[in-house]
Design an enzyme around this catalytic site. Structure first.
Site, PDB file in Angstrom:
ATOM      1  N   GLY A  49       0.836  -0.891  -0.067  1.00  0.00           N
ATOM      2  CA  GLY A  49       0.191  -0.094   0.353  1.00  0.00           C
ATOM      3  C   GLY A  49       0.520   1.065   0.095  1.00  0.00           C
ATOM      4  O   GLY A  49       2.002   0.786   0.325  1.00  0.00           O
ATOM      5  N   GLN A  54       3.402   9.752   2.097  1.00  0.00           N
ATOM      6  CA  GLN A  54       4.227   8.825   1.755  1.00  0.00           C
ATOM      7  C   GLN A  54       5.109   9.734   0.012  1.00  0.00           C
ATOM      8  O   GLN A  54       6.062   9.597   0.550  1.00  0.00           O
ATOM      9  CB  GLN A  54       4.165   7.618   1.214  1.00  0.00           C
ATOM     10  N   CYS A 103       7.813  -0.843   5.739  1.00  0.00           N
ATOM     11  CA  CYS A 103       6.832   0.000   5.003  1.00  0.00           C
ATOM     12  C   CYS A 103       7.790   0.518   4.483  1.00  0.00           C
ATOM     13  O   CYS A 103       9.155   0.978   5.167  1.00  0.00           O
ATOM     14  CB  CYS A 103       7.251   1.090   6.608  1.00  0.00           C
ATOM     15  N   LEU A 104       7.552   1.258   3.388  1.00  0.00           N
ATOM     16  CA  LEU A 104       8.517   1.774   2.110  1.00  0.00           C
ATOM     17  C   LEU A 104       8.784   3.920   2.509  1.00  0.00           C
ATOM     18  O   LEU A 104      10.557   3.596   2.697  1.00  0.00           O
ATOM     19  CB  LEU A 104       7.636   2.117   0.864  1.00  0.00           C
ATOM     20  N   HIS A 145      -2.231  -0.140   8.350  1.00  0.00           N
ATOM     21  CA  HIS A 145      -1.354   0.533   8.354  1.00  0.00           C
ATOM     22  C   HIS A 145      -1.372   1.896   7.193  1.00  0.00           C
ATOM     23  O   HIS A 145      -0.849   3.416   7.694  1.00  0.00           O
ATOM     24  CB  HIS A 145      -0.175   0.209   7.500  1.00  0.00           C
ATOM     25  N   GLU A 146      -1.977   1.719   5.950  1.00  0.00           N
ATOM     26  CA  GLU A 146      -2.637   3.181   5.716  1.00  0.00           C
ATOM     27  C   GLU A 146      -3.031   3.801   5.729  1.00  0.00           C
ATOM     28  O   GLU A 146      -2.578   5.240   6.007  1.00  0.00           O
ATOM     29  CB  GLU A 146      -2.879   2.501   3.885  1.00  0.00           C
ATOM     30  N   HIS A 149      -1.119   5.798   8.458  1.00  0.00           N
ATOM     31  CA  HIS A 149       0.355   6.872   7.552  1.00  0.00           C
ATOM     32  C   HIS A 149      -0.572   8.468   7.484  1.00  0.00           C
ATOM     33  O   HIS A 149      -0.202   8.820   7.691  1.00  0.00           O
ATOM     34  CB  HIS A 149       0.367   6.272   6.016  1.00  0.00           C
TER      35      HIS A 149
HETATM   36 ZN    ZN Z   1       3.720   2.450   5.723  1.00  0.00          ZN
END
Ligand code: ZN
Length: 191
Positions: A49, A54, A103-104, A145-146, A149
């Site tokens: 995601g 981000q 996580c990216l 998780h998204e 963010h």
């Molecule tokens: Zn993440």
């Protein structure tokens, strides 16, 4: 469409609460472009995601999708692309599991995070239609998780200090155990 740079831990935009998008704004070329870019950037990075923060935009827009055989998360069940605008998550029941997430925006790191195993997700799709979906298991975790963010929260905030490890340490010490547990979670809760 273009692949955007993904900002990482330390960039203050990750700590901001993203703001709601109006339906007029959602129809704008800028927001539609942002959605396309989130999809392309997520796919290029093999993420599960990606949220607007981000890529440096504080709008409540996120995408989620797991393709079969994702190399970062081989144990995650596949699910189709979901574009979420103004998503809201309601937990169903009280079943919570510790999930080892990456996580990216927190490169090279895994963290064990408590996630509700059944949630209802309400959001607008990219055309502005209201959608309501039930998500379970690891997929429910991905959606939480998204939305985290969009609230300025990262996996390192949700995890106990000793439950944050390098990806390398995870590969060496944690992976086999977690992947076995992930299969049990998929069997127990579905997706
Ligand atoms: Zn993440």
């Amino acid at each position: 469409m273009s692949v955007r740079e993904i900002v990482t831990l330390g960039d203050p935009v990750l700590r901001e609460r993203a703001r709601e998008v109006s339906t007029d704004e959602l129809r704008s070329p800028e927001v539609q472009q942002l959605i396309d870019d989130l999809i392309e950037t997520k796919r290029a990075a093999n993420g599960a995601g990606l949220a607007a923060n981000q890529v440096g935009e504080t709008l409540r827009v996120a995408v989620a999708e797991v393709e079969e055989g994702n190399p970062r998360y081989p144990y995650k069940p596949a699910f189709p692309l979901t574009v979420m605008v103004n998503p809201v998550i309601e937990p169903e029941g009280d079943e919570v599991e510790l999930i080892t997430e990456g996580c990216l925006s927190v490169p090279g790191t895994r963290a064990e995070v408590p996630r509700n195993m059944a949630v209802t997700v309400r959001y607008l799709d990219r055309e502005g239609n209201e959608q309501v979906e039930q998500r379970r298991g690891l997929t429910a975790g991905t959606f939480q998780h998204e939305v985290d963010h969009l609230d300025g929260l990262l996996i390192v905030d949700r995890a106990e200090p000793e439950a944050v490890t390098s990806w390398e340490h995870y590969e060496r010490e944690g992976k086999d155990g977690f992947e076995a547990r992930a299969r049990e979670i998929v069997a127990r809760y579905g997706s």
